[in-house]
Design a protein around this motif. Sequence first.
Motif, PDB file in Angstrom:
ATOM      1  N   GLN A   1       3.719  -4.688 -38.806  1.00  0.00           N
ATOM      2  CA  GLN A   1       3.985  -4.902 -37.383  1.00  0.00           C
ATOM      3  C   GLN A   1       5.379  -5.485 -37.146  1.00  0.00           C
ATOM      4  OE1 GLN A   1       0.160  -6.069 -35.062  1.00  0.00           O
ATOM      5  NE2 GLN A   1       0.036  -7.226 -36.963  1.00  0.00           N
ATOM      6  N   GLY A   2       6.157  -5.592 -38.210  1.00  0.00           N
ATOM      7  CA  GLY A   2       7.484  -6.187 -38.067  1.00  0.00           C
ATOM      8  C   GLY A   2       7.437  -7.691 -38.014  1.00  0.00           C
TER       9      GLY A   2
ATOM     10  N   LEU B   1       0.736  -0.229 -32.101  1.00  0.00           N
ATOM     11  CA  LEU B   1       1.507  -1.371 -31.607  1.00  0.00           C
ATOM     12  C   LEU B   1       1.792  -1.227 -30.114  1.00  0.00           C
ATOM     13  CD1 LEU B   1       4.063  -1.669 -34.547  1.00  0.00           C
ATOM     14  CD2 LEU B   1       2.014  -3.041 -34.167  1.00  0.00           C
ATOM     15  N   LYS B   2       1.431  -2.258 -29.361  1.00  0.00           N
ATOM     16  CA  LYS B   2       1.709  -2.260 -27.924  1.00  0.00           C
ATOM     17  C   LYS B   2       1.685  -3.688 -27.403  1.00  0.00           C
ATOM     18  CE  LYS B   2      -3.139  -1.292 -26.731  1.00  0.00           C
ATOM     19  NZ  LYS B   2      -4.044  -0.357 -26.015  1.00  0.00           N
ATOM     20  N   ASN B   3       2.206  -3.873 -26.215  1.00  0.00           N
ATOM     21  CA  ASN B   3       2.204  -5.191 -25.585  1.00  0.00           C
ATOM     22  C   ASN B   3       0.799  -5.509 -25.081  1.00  0.00           C
ATOM     23  OD1 ASN B   3       4.980  -5.225 -26.002  1.00  0.00           O
ATOM     24  ND2 ASN B   3       5.425  -4.369 -23.996  1.00  0.00           N
TER      25      ASN B   3
ATOM     26  N   LEU C   1       4.757 -12.992 -34.778  1.00  0.00           N
ATOM     27  CA  LEU C   1       4.658 -11.676 -34.133  1.00  0.00           C
ATOM     28  C   LEU C   1       5.800 -11.519 -33.146  1.00  0.00           C
ATOM     29  CD1 LEU C   1       0.831 -11.432 -33.421  1.00  0.00           C
ATOM     30  CD2 LEU C   1       2.121  -9.936 -34.935  1.00  0.00           C
ATOM     31  N   ARG C   2       6.248 -10.288 -32.982  1.00  0.00           N
ATOM     32  CA  ARG C   2       7.365 -10.029 -32.060  1.00  0.00           C
ATOM     33  C   ARG C   2       6.939 -10.207 -30.615  1.00  0.00           C
ATOM     34  NH1 ARG C   2       9.542  -4.273 -33.526  1.00  0.00           N
ATOM     35  NH2 ARG C   2       7.372  -3.958 -34.176  1.00  0.00           N
ATOM     36  N   ASN C   3       7.831 -10.755 -29.818  1.00  0.00           N
ATOM     37  CA  ASN C   3       7.584 -10.853 -28.378  1.00  0.00           C
ATOM     38  C   ASN C   3       7.622  -9.469 -27.759  1.00  0.00           C
ATOM     39  OD1 ASN C   3       7.391 -13.658 -28.508  1.00  0.00           O
ATOM     40  ND2 ASN C   3       9.600 -13.939 -28.167  1.00  0.00           N
ATOM     41  N   CYS C   4       7.161  -9.377 -26.523  1.00  0.00           N
ATOM     42  CA  CYS C   4       7.051  -8.086 -25.841  1.00  0.00           C
ATOM     43  C   CYS C   4       8.377  -7.349 -25.788  1.00  0.00           C
ATOM     44  CB  CYS C   4       6.556  -8.292 -24.403  1.00  0.00           C
ATOM     45  SG  CYS C   4       4.775  -8.290 -24.313  1.00  0.00           S
ATOM     46  N   GLU C   5       8.295  -6.033 -25.985  1.00  0.00           N
ATOM     47  CA  GLU C   5       9.476  -5.201 -25.797  1.00  0.00           C
ATOM     48  C   GLU C   5       9.556  -4.776 -24.340  1.00  0.00           C
ATOM     49  OE1 GLU C   5       9.326  -1.978 -28.516  1.00  0.00           O
ATOM     50  OE2 GLU C   5       9.902  -3.206 -30.228  1.00  0.00           O
ATOM     51  N   GLU C   6      10.744  -4.788 -23.827  1.00  0.00           N
ATOM     52  CA  GLU C   6      10.937  -4.414 -22.410  1.00  0.00           C
ATOM     53  C   GLU C   6      10.704  -2.923 -22.221  1.00  0.00           C
ATOM     54  OE1 GLU C   6      11.318  -6.502 -20.035  1.00  0.00           O
ATOM     55  OE2 GLU C   6      11.534  -8.265 -21.330  1.00  0.00           O
TER      56      GLU C   6
ATOM     57  N   ASN D   1      -1.031 -17.253 -21.765  1.00  0.00           N
ATOM     58  CA  ASN D   1      -1.529 -15.968 -22.245  1.00  0.00           C
ATOM     59  C   ASN D   1      -0.378 -14.972 -22.368  1.00  0.00           C
ATOM     60  OD1 ASN D   1      -3.246 -13.994 -23.099  1.00  0.00           O
ATOM     61  ND2 ASN D   1      -4.035 -13.502 -21.068  1.00  0.00           N
ATOM     62  N   THR D   2       0.435 -15.188 -23.394  1.00  0.00           N
ATOM     63  CA  THR D   2       1.631 -14.378 -23.586  1.00  0.00           C
ATOM     64  C   THR D   2       1.284 -13.023 -24.210  1.00  0.00           C
ATOM     65  OG1 THR D   2       2.848 -16.413 -24.001  1.00  0.00           O
ATOM     66  CG2 THR D   2       3.922 -14.349 -24.624  1.00  0.00           C
ATOM     67  N   PRO D   3       1.709 -11.935 -23.589  1.00  0.00           N
ATOM     68  CA  PRO D   3       1.511 -10.634 -24.250  1.00  0.00           C
ATOM     69  C   PRO D   3       2.519 -10.475 -25.386  1.00  0.00           C
ATOM     70  CG  PRO D   3       2.598 -10.336 -22.138  1.00  0.00           C
ATOM     71  CD  PRO D   3       2.285 -11.789 -22.242  1.00  0.00           C
ATOM     72  N   LEU D   4       2.023 -10.080 -26.560  1.00  0.00           N
ATOM     73  CA  LEU D   4       2.890  -9.869 -27.713  1.00  0.00           C
ATOM     74  C   LEU D   4       2.775  -8.425 -28.179  1.00  0.00           C
ATOM     75  CD1 LEU D   4       2.275 -13.106 -29.843  1.00  0.00           C
ATOM     76  CD2 LEU D   4       4.046 -12.681 -28.135  1.00  0.00           C
ATOM     77  N   TYR D   5       3.806  -7.972 -28.892  1.00  0.00           N
ATOM     78  CA  TYR D   5       3.853  -6.601 -29.390  1.00  0.00           C
ATOM     79  C   TYR D   5       3.095  -6.547 -30.719  1.00  0.00           C
ATOM     80  CZ  TYR D   5       5.918  -2.023 -30.425  1.00  0.00           C
ATOM     81  OH  TYR D   5       6.113  -0.693 -30.712  1.00  0.00           O
ATOM     82  N   HIS D   6       1.844  -6.078 -30.672  1.00  0.00           N
ATOM     83  CA  HIS D   6       1.024  -6.081 -31.881  1.00  0.00           C
ATOM     84  C   HIS D   6      -0.141  -5.105 -31.752  1.00  0.00           C
ATOM     85  CE1 HIS D   6      -1.306  -8.687 -29.231  1.00  0.00           C
ATOM     86  NE2 HIS D   6      -2.323  -8.661 -30.088  1.00  0.00           N
TER      87      HIS D   6
END
Length: 314
Positions: free
Chosen positions: A290-291, A165-167, A309-314, A199-204
């Motif tokens: 993946q939550g 899992l990564k952005n 899917l979860r949005n990017c983690e800071e 092109n949104t980066p998502l945590y997946h």
Amino acid sequence: MIVLDTLTLINIAVFILILIGVICGFGAYLCGRYVRRVFGSIDEILERILAKKFDEPIKTVGENRLSKLSHKANRVMDMCISEVAQTAAEKETIQSFISDLSHQMKTPLAAIAMYTELLAEGGLSEEERQDFLSRTKMSTEKLQWLTENLTKISRLEVGAILLNLKNSSIKQTISEAVVAVLAEADKKNISIAVTDFSNTPLYHDKRWTVEALVNILENAIKYSDEKGEVLVEMWQLQQYSKITITNNGVGIPEEERHLIFKRFYRGENAEDKAGFGLGLYLANVIMEKQGGYIMVDSSDEKVAFSLFLRNCEE
């Protein structure tokens, strides 16, 4: 000054010895009684466990140590009840899984056996021979697909596969999934339209998310009408981003919508369609790892699967 004669001293000594003997005897009696109660409680606990009598709690006695022992014994009994229930549930799940798996494998195996026997007998025209070879290959591919997906599911469920899992770019993930099903869509003259989105980066995990999207897209293509359209859209929400895949065709009755993500489940509208009922189950497992999660909405002639899917983690 009091002077005691020898006889008096002897009497006092005897009295003291008798008193000590009485005290020791009474102490030994109390000690023995306490020990018997302790061993009695332990014996009762062991008898209950050996006989698997978990329906009644151990009686709590008054003494502090025995009370603690009784309390701990009841905790052990509760653990035994939980373990027995879990074992029974797991046994039922395994039996159900084996039964379903046997049912799913029966048809392609029977087809392979029949076509192989006909080919071995000979006396077929070249056209018939090629047809039987093609059917045998299709049945073999079905079994291979079933085996591969069951392996993926089991490894994901037991944690043998850890998702990376990564952005990362969701647009590229969606693009790879769409490209993977284009050939299948072309066979039914179905177009796949992807609405424009940032092109949104998502945590997946890119690889496994592609797998989940492909399973949903293949499901949409399978149940779409000829010359239909599959629409892919995305919206960014506060904590999650939603990817929705919509197709026109066979709808999902409301009473079946909570069942379609179960392993091997095939709805009434799916009886005339090829498949094992694993694609949606695997997609759901991947999203949960993946939550994320999947939701479905349907009318009589439209089905929309939404993957969160979860949005990017800071």
